[in-house]
Design a protein around this motif. Structure first.
Motif, PDB file in Angstrom:
ATOM      1  N   LYS A   1      43.798  36.759  39.925  1.00 21.83           N
ATOM      2  CA  LYS A   1      44.094  38.046  39.305  1.00 21.83           C
ATOM      3  C   LYS A   1      42.954  39.036  39.567  1.00 21.83           C
ATOM      4  N   LYS A   2      41.710  38.582  39.418  1.00 16.84           N
ATOM      5  CA  LYS A   2      40.554  39.438  39.690  1.00 16.84           C
ATOM      6  C   LYS A   2      40.550  39.903  41.137  1.00 16.84           C
TER       7      LYS A   2
ATOM      8  N   ARG B   1      43.063  40.182  43.173  1.00 14.82           N
ATOM      9  CA  ARG B   1      44.171  41.132  43.358  1.00 14.82           C
ATOM     10  C   ARG B   1      43.797  42.507  42.830  1.00 14.82           C
ATOM     11  N   GLU B   2      43.197  42.571  41.650  1.00 10.76           N
ATOM     12  CA  GLU B   2      42.774  43.855  41.080  1.00 10.76           C
ATOM     13  C   GLU B   2      41.737  44.537  41.982  1.00 10.76           C
ATOM     14  N   TYR B   3      40.789  43.762  42.472  1.00  8.54           N
ATOM     15  CA  TYR B   3      39.766  44.315  43.358  1.00  8.54           C
ATOM     16  C   TYR B   3      40.407  44.857  44.644  1.00  8.54           C
ATOM     17  N   TYR B   4      41.350  44.112  45.180  1.00  3.90           N
ATOM     18  CA  TYR B   4      42.042  44.537  46.393  1.00  3.90           C
ATOM     19  C   TYR B   4      42.788  45.838  46.154  1.00  3.90           C
ATOM     20  N   LEU B   5      43.542  45.913  45.049  1.00  4.92           N
ATOM     21  CA  LEU B   5      44.302  47.134  44.750  1.00  4.92           C
ATOM     22  C   LEU B   5      43.373  48.319  44.524  1.00  4.92           C
ATOM     23  N   LYS B   6      42.260  48.078  43.851  1.00  8.46           N
ATOM     24  CA  LYS B   6      41.289  49.135  43.582  1.00  8.46           C
ATOM     25  C   LYS B   6      40.710  49.676  44.893  1.00  8.46           C
TER      26      LYS B   6
END
Length: 142
Positions: A19-20, A22-27
């Protein structure tokens, strides 16, 4: 702790990590998509750009821009050509002796090869050459 508990914790940690990530990638994706290099690009409608009327107009516009660019840079281009010619002339003047020596050595090497070739040719075709020479001497005497 038993084996089931360890498996469950491992799975939770893995999902949290995923999840972390994925969030970093989207950011970072959102940050990159709003970058300045893509802001000025416009989408091109090729059906409109390539129809007969717009195509000729666009080609003329491109040719005009290119001609303007060349005209703007003409002075710089001419100066670069002159500088190159001057540099080339200076180089040849500086290395004149070396060049002449090299040419002389090259001619000497080739002279030896040519002499060898002539000797070989004469040896192979000796009879034909002698016959031709005899005919020429007979014609000259007459």
């Amino acid at each position: 702790m038993n084996l089931e508990e360890l498996k469950r914790r491992r799975e939770e940690n893995f999902l949290r990590h995923k999840k972390k990530k994925r969030e970093y990638y989207l950011k970072s994706k959102n940050k990159n998509s709003s970058s300045t290099k893509y802001k000025n690009l416009k989408s091109i409608d090729y059906s409109e750009e390539l129809n007969d009327e717009n195509f000729l107009k666009n080609m003329k516009l491109i040719a005009k821009k290119q001609k303007g660019h060349i005209d703007d840079r003409k002075k710089q281009i001419v100066e670069k050509i002159k500088a190159y010619r001057k540099q080339k002339r200076e180089y040849y003047q500086e290395n004149k002796e070396e060049r002449l020596n090299y040419d002389k050595e090259y001619r000497e090497r080739k002279k030896e090869q040519l002499r060898e070739y002539r000797r070989e040719y004469y040896r192979k075709n000796k009879e034909k050459i002698l016959a031709k020479q005899k005919e020429k001497t007979k014609k000259n005497k007459e």
